[in-house]
Design a protein around this motif. Structure first.
Motif, mmCIF file in Angstrom:
data_model
loop_
_atom_site.group_PDB
_atom_site.id
_atom_site.type_symbol
_atom_site.label_atom_id
_atom_site.label_comp_id
_atom_site.label_asym_id
_atom_site.label_seq_id
_atom_site.Cartn_x
_atom_site.Cartn_y
_atom_site.Cartn_z
ATOM 1 N N ALA A 68 13.299 25.947 2.638
ATOM 2 C CA ALA A 68 14.425 26.889 2.237
ATOM 3 C C ALA A 68 13.671 28.146 1.891
ATOM 4 N N ASN A 69 12.406 28.419 1.536
ATOM 5 C CA ASN A 69 11.923 29.732 1.519
ATOM 6 C C ASN A 69 12.062 30.784 2.611
ATOM 7 N N TRP A 70 12.482 30.161 3.707
ATOM 8 C CA TRP A 70 12.429 30.978 4.950
ATOM 9 C C TRP A 70 13.851 31.126 5.477
ATOM 10 N N SER A 72 16.423 33.105 4.398
ATOM 11 C CA SER A 72 16.712 34.371 4.045
ATOM 12 C C SER A 72 16.094 35.222 5.124
ATOM 13 N N ARG A 73 15.244 34.691 5.809
ATOM 14 C CA ARG A 73 14.409 35.833 6.797
ATOM 15 C C ARG A 73 14.326 34.954 7.904
ATOM 16 N N GLN A 88 19.647 21.009 4.208
ATOM 17 C CA GLN A 88 20.820 20.219 3.680
ATOM 18 C C GLN A 88 20.703 18.668 3.999
ATOM 19 N N PRO A 129 1.207 25.658 2.284
ATOM 20 C CA PRO A 129 2.384 26.799 2.064
ATOM 21 C C PRO A 129 2.760 26.969 3.605
ATOM 22 N N ALA A 130 4.033 27.587 3.857
ATOM 23 C CA ALA A 130 4.512 28.000 5.073
ATOM 24 C C ALA A 130 4.580 29.302 5.399
ATOM 25 N N LEU A 131 3.430 29.617 6.064
ATOM 26 C CA LEU A 131 3.027 31.218 5.941
ATOM 27 C C LEU A 131 3.823 31.929 6.972
ATOM 28 N N CYS A 292 0.050 24.318 -2.961
ATOM 29 C CA CYS A 292 1.198 24.629 -3.682
ATOM 30 C C CYS A 292 1.670 23.858 -4.722
ATOM 31 N N GLN A 295 3.465 25.325 -7.832
ATOM 32 C CA GLN A 295 4.457 26.056 -7.425
ATOM 33 C C GLN A 295 5.748 25.138 -7.240
ATOM 34 N N ARG A 296 5.533 23.918 -6.168
ATOM 35 C CA ARG A 296 6.348 23.048 -5.993
ATOM 36 C C ARG A 296 7.277 22.536 -7.068
ATOM 37 N N ARG A 299 9.347 25.101 -9.346
ATOM 38 C CA ARG A 299 10.511 25.343 -8.874
ATOM 39 C C ARG A 299 11.692 24.194 -8.837
#
Ligand SMILES: [Fe+2]
Ligand SMILES: [Fe+2]
Lengths: 334, 155
Positions: A68-70, A72-73, A88, A129-131, A292, A295-296, A299
């Motif tokens: 999901a972090n990616w 937008s990019r 989803q 992390p997904a770098l 992470c 952080q997970r 969130r």
């Protein structure tokens, strides 16, 4: 005859009923048939399933985050749409599995509470992390790939609701792996920098993906019982070895390499072998000390709190509608 | 900020759920307000001459305000609705929309039914022997029992 609800609730039984229940359970196991929610089952079987299914559900839910972090990019609108569809799907997988776990007598709210409180476990893989964008490729190809390998045999798990949830999930997973493979293939055929980015992502996700199958067989005390109960069909090492074999083939098509110079096919055992894995790291990540973990969970907590007003508003609206309706019914009756 | 420098993306699906309210079919089944009823019952002081009420088999108040629904999907015209799974929703309209998003993301259905889980009565598996009539000695209920007509065409 008493009407029965669909949920399984452990009840106090007479010794005779208990014995009859055990006999039925043993027969179902021997015939490799299925146990359904209202059937008698040993307390340990119920507990094992509840732990496994809820951990699996949590993994799907937490597993949405690195990807999901990616969204937008993502590099194109098409990739964005694909990634959203995948994330989803993972939410859906979590919900199928919570439903299956609920048939064992645990509420979803309680399971969610445990996750947020840090009391529940989920797959260690999602604490890495997904770098880069290439990680979306490596996650789809390796992580979803390993998940498929693990999950296909679970479609035949002896607990009916779990098996049915897994059938639904497996149908959806193959798109996940293929879209990841395509991302890597595209990068691999791109500029030297892009190819390097793809290789780097494969290098980082390879070992954690192999560890998704769980500890080595001689260090996995619960596996035997799970296999006797027809929940687990193949041992951790067996599945891991199969997975390595598939990756060896596929990585060639990608034009990349696996970061493991000890991968080989053992002609005597007819099994694929791989280099040593860092099981200390695995235990550390599982125990909450991965890159992470904090952080997970944070969130997930945030999302839960941010969504509180929606849950409350929807419930309040439903109650209001209900009240209105019973007023109308009364007016008609009068 | 996360270690990989990714801004966190708000992932609330609330807007997804609310959109499309106008598509809710009319004549949706009315949910039993099991949750609210059970809660109300719990807060009502017990009285000795109170008429005993029928309790749902599972206490919905335990699940919070969103009750459990069973979902049935018709995969294509001409076929029956088949049980697909379950979900939580505060009312029938939301249950239908959630069912659409959860169980028909890939054209798996042309019609959905949602039923409050505790409105379903199920047979007791322990009573299997007595509830399901024994087929023993009832071969005559099958066409294969009748052998004299063998060789006769179209029979
Ligand atoms: Fe999944
Ligand atoms: Fe997946």
């Amino acid at each position: 005859m008493a009407a029965q609800n669909l949920q399984s609730v452990p009840a106090e039984l007479s010794p005779e009923d208990e014995a009859a229940g055990q006999a039925n359970f043993d027969r179902v196991m021997a015939e490799d048939s299925r146990i359904e929610p209202k059937d008698w089952m040993p307390a340990a079987y119920r507990k094992t399933l509840l732990r496994q299914i809820s951990q699996h559900a949590h993994s799907e839910i937490i597993g949405m985050q690195p990807e999901a972090n990616w969204i937008s990019r993502a590099p194109s609108l098409k990739r964005k749409a694909i990634l959203m569809a995948k994330v989803q799907d993972e939410a859906g997988h979590g919900l199928y599995l919570y439903s299956a776990a609920e048939t064992l007598g645990q509420t979803r709210d309680k399971m969610m509470e445990d996750l947020i409180a840090g009391k529940a476990r989920y797959s260690s893989i999602f604490n890495y992390p997904a770098l880069t964008w290439a990680d979306m490729g490596a996650i789809g190809w390796l992580v979803d790939g390993a998940a498929i390998c693990n999950q296909v045999p679970l479609c035949r798990a002896s607990y009916g609701p779990y098996g049915r949830a897994m059938v639904r999930i497996c149908k959806e997973e193959s798109f996940h792996q293929r879209q990841g493979f395509e991302i890597l293939l595209e990068l691999s055929n791109g500029t030297p920098e892009q190819k390097q980015m793809a290789q780097d992502a494969v290098n980082r996700w390879y070992a954690p993906a192999l560890m998704m199958f769980g500890p080595p067989d001689d260090d996995s005390p619960n596996s035997k019982q799970s296999m006797a109960w027809n929940i687990k069909r193949f041992s951790n090492d067996e599945l891991r070895s199969r997975f390595v074999g598939m990756m060896v083939e596929q990585v060639r098509v990608l034009g990349l390499t696996l970061p493991d110079d000890q991968v080989r096919f053992n002609e005597d055992t007819r099994k694929w072998e791989h280099g040593p894995l860092d099981w200390h790291e695995f235990q550390e990540v599982l125990a909450g000390r991965g890159p992470c973990n904090a952080q997970r969970l944070e969130r997930r907590r945030e999302a839960h709190d941010d969504g509180a007003w929606v849950r409350e508003a929807a419930a309040a609206y439903a109650a209001k509608q209900q009240a209105k309706q019973s007023m109308t019914t009364k007016e008609y009756a009068a | 900020m996360s270690p990989h420098g990714n801004p966190e993306v708000p992932a609330s699906s609330a807007s997804e759920v609310i959109r499309g309210a106008e598509q809710v079919p009319s004549g949706a089944p009315t949910p039993e307000a099991a949750a609210t009823e059970t809660k109300a019952a719990a807060t009502t002081p017990a009285s000795e001459n109170q008429v005993p009420s029928i309790q749902p088999a599972v206490n919905h108040a335990d699940r919070g305000a969103w009750g459990l629904w069973e979902v049935f999907v018709r995969s294509s015209r001409g076929l029956s609705h088949v049980h697909a799974g379950s979900l939580h929703a505060p009312d029938a309209a939301m249950a239908l929309r959630n069912a659409r998003d959860l169980y028909t993301r890939r054209n798996e259905g042309v019609s959905i039914w949602v039923v409050p889980a505790d409105a379903i009565a199920a047979s007791d598996p322990d009573a299997k022997g007595s509830f399901f009539e024994s087929p023993q000695g009832k071969d005559y209920r099958h066409a294969t029992y009748y052998t004299k007509s063998e060789g006769v065409k179209h029979l």
